[in-house]
Design a protein around this motif. Sequence first.
Motif, PDB file in Angstrom:
ATOM      1  N   ARG A  40       0.812  -1.222   0.000  1.00 25.76           N
ATOM      2  CA  ARG A  40       0.000   0.000   0.000  1.00 25.76           C
ATOM      3  C   ARG A  40       0.844   1.270   0.000  1.00 25.76           C
ATOM      4  NH1 ARG A  40      -2.986   0.383   5.868  1.00 25.76           N
ATOM      5  NH2 ARG A  40      -1.127   0.315   7.149  1.00 25.76           N
ATOM      6  N   GLU A  43      -6.449   1.856   0.134  1.00 27.68           N
ATOM      7  CA  GLU A  43      -5.685   2.866  -0.592  1.00 27.68           C
ATOM      8  C   GLU A  43      -6.286   3.198  -1.953  1.00 27.68           C
ATOM      9  OE1 GLU A  43      -3.154   4.561   0.850  1.00 27.68           O
ATOM     10  OE2 GLU A  43      -3.627   3.335   2.600  1.00 27.68           O
ATOM     11  N   LEU A  47      -4.706  -2.911   1.335  1.00 27.03           N
ATOM     12  CA  LEU A  47      -4.347  -2.360   0.030  1.00 27.03           C
ATOM     13  C   LEU A  47      -5.583  -1.776  -0.655  1.00 27.03           C
ATOM     14  CD1 LEU A  47      -2.335  -1.815  -2.238  1.00 27.03           C
ATOM     15  CD2 LEU A  47      -2.645  -4.177  -2.983  1.00 27.03           C
ATOM     16  N   VAL A  86      -0.764   0.185  -5.855  1.00 29.35           N
ATOM     17  CA  VAL A  86      -2.077   0.785  -5.618  1.00 29.35           C
ATOM     18  C   VAL A  86      -2.777   1.033  -6.961  1.00 29.35           C
ATOM     19  CG1 VAL A  86      -3.318   2.776  -4.672  1.00 29.35           C
ATOM     20  CG2 VAL A  86      -1.397   1.790  -3.401  1.00 29.35           C
TER      21      VAL A  86
END
Length: 192
Positions: A89, A120, A117, A95
């Motif tokens: 992340r 994000e 993750l 991302v």
Amino acid sequence: MTPSLKGKNIAILATDGFEESELFEPKKALDDAGAKTTVISLKEGEIKGWAKTDWGKSIKVDLTVEKARPDDYDGLLLPGGVMNPDKLRKESKAVEFTKKFADSGKPIAAICHGPQLLIETGMVKGRRMTSYPSVKTDLKNAGATWEDKEVITDNGLVTSRKPEDIPAFNRKMIEEFAEGRHIQRPGIDASI
């Protein structure tokens, strides 16, 4: 009967510190269902797993996230582990790669700490999800509705809490990957 994933290409995004069982067991289930799996990471070579309390087995990286194209894949698997999603992340390429799956409506399966993750990417707002309990507040603060269940499916997004949930996680993951793209959510660009 397990749905066939023959002809489906599935990306597995992970880095050092992934929870060993949360990558190897779902990968085997995907391979057994006929999918072609590709391990994608931040670096070439191998990445090392974490086996509950110590370093575990390594796995070969097929492609770096810089070279991987989301358009080449039908679904995304995000294994957990404490270190793995925390490292991913912080990397904009990881991302961006994940966000393209979310934006396109392609199915995503994330277990344990893997949903970190997804936070994000901004895609968890308004979604029903589960995760390892320590990620609960992060998901709620990002706008998700968190529930303590072994597996939750929300319009192509599959989440589970921990390694003990892997059998249920694998069944739902394969089911969603077999169904393919989910375009019912507002704001999804089905052309991606």
